[in-house]
Design a protein around this motif. Structure first.
Motif: not given
Length: 307
Positions: A249-259
């Motif tokens: 959850v602490s990761l920035n996944v705005q540009r990674c739809r799969e993650l």
């Protein structure tokens, strides 16, 4: 003017056009533009054939990784088969590294691996899931710190060159000057280390995605442990899932739809596991009877697979 004379006039008028069409269909094989496009066609055909071969190899890796995961789920404290199953799973995983991934690495010699990432990505993620699941059983008491990082996996996927791999893909000594100039378009330059050794590239992004799939297997492990009466395993698995979810959850996944999709699936798995642990605390020994109900509590789970 009669109809016959009109038709003859039209035929004579169309004759030059037909000759021009015939002339346009004939191509000059010595034309440098034609030669360039023929070379492009051969390059694309070679790339597509290599891509399809890698897809088939990745499919074999995916199938074997799924079978190893199913094997690991057969570990049962009542049967005391933990050591035997772990030894078999580790041997099969090492065999996948030695043969399957080596075949993919041979196909990528002198190529840009990121151009073929979609071809081998499903197999690599499934393998990472199976490998991390094996390590979870092997070093379960140490928590998430026991899992191998992507650097350790990368070190295991470095292979020694026997001479055949380079000669088949990039035989520098027997090529003419024209062929070597065309290879600049087809493949990336190779240094001396790559000629002596070649490796399969373990992308850190693929490692993160593969470990994210591990949480689904941990949730199934929790449900199975509840059915077998191992309530302590349920609580331990829940703690590990909470650690995984906190980190992802602490990761920035705005540009990674799969993650982002995998994190959502991880949350569903965590909710199922917490629901199991809650009922274990409340109902005690009776909780095992409700295991099937807990597993179907949340029905909006997403598929973790690729197909």
């Amino acid at each position: 003017m009669s109809q016959g004379s009109c038709s003859r006039h039209n035929n004579r008028r169309n004759q030059p056009k037909q000759k021009n069409v015939e002339r346009s269909n004939s191509t000059d094989e010595q034309n440098p533009v034609v030669k360039a496009f023929q070379e492009y066609a051969r390059e694309l055909d070679s790339k597509h054939d290599r891509y399809e071969r890698i897809v088939k190899l990745s499919r074999d890796i995916t199938i074997e990784a799924k079978r190893i995961i199913f094997l690991l789920h057969t570990i049962d404290g009542r049967k005391d088969n933990r050591t035997k199953v772990l030894e078999e799973a580790e041997q099969r995983l090492n065999k996948v590294i030695e043969f399957n991934f080596k075949s993919v690495a041979q196909e990528l010699i002198g190529q840009d691996p990121y151009q073929y990432r979609c071809a081998y990505s499903p197999g690599l993620q499934e393998f990472i899931e199976a490998y991390s699941f094996m390590e979870y059983f092997k070093f379960g008491n140490e928590g998430t710190d026991a899992l191998s990082d992507w650097n350790m996996l990368q070190d295991k996927m470095v292979y020694e060159n026997s001479g055949k791999e380079i000669s088949e893909e990039t035989d520098f000594s027997q090529k003419s000057v024209d062929d070597t100039s065309n290879d600049k378009i087809e493949s990336a330059p190779m240094d001396k280390d790559n000629i002596n050794n070649f490796k399969f590239l373990v992308d850190p992004t693929e490692y993160i995605l593969g470990v994210a799939d591990l949480t689904g297997e941990l949730m199934r492990r929790c449900i199975n442990s509840l059915g077998s009466g191992e309530t302590v395993v349920c609580l331990e698995t829940c703690k590990v899932l909470q650690q995984f979810y906190t980190g992802y959850v602490s990761l920035n996944v705005q540009r990674c739809r799969e993650l982002s999709r995998k994190i959502y699936t991880m949350r569903q798995s965590l909710l199922k596991t917490e629901n199991v642990c809650y009922n274990v605390k409340v109902r005690g020994g009776e909780a095992a009877k409700w295991g099937a109900v807990f597993e179907n509590k949340i029905s909006d789970d997403l598929d973790e697979g690729f197909y």
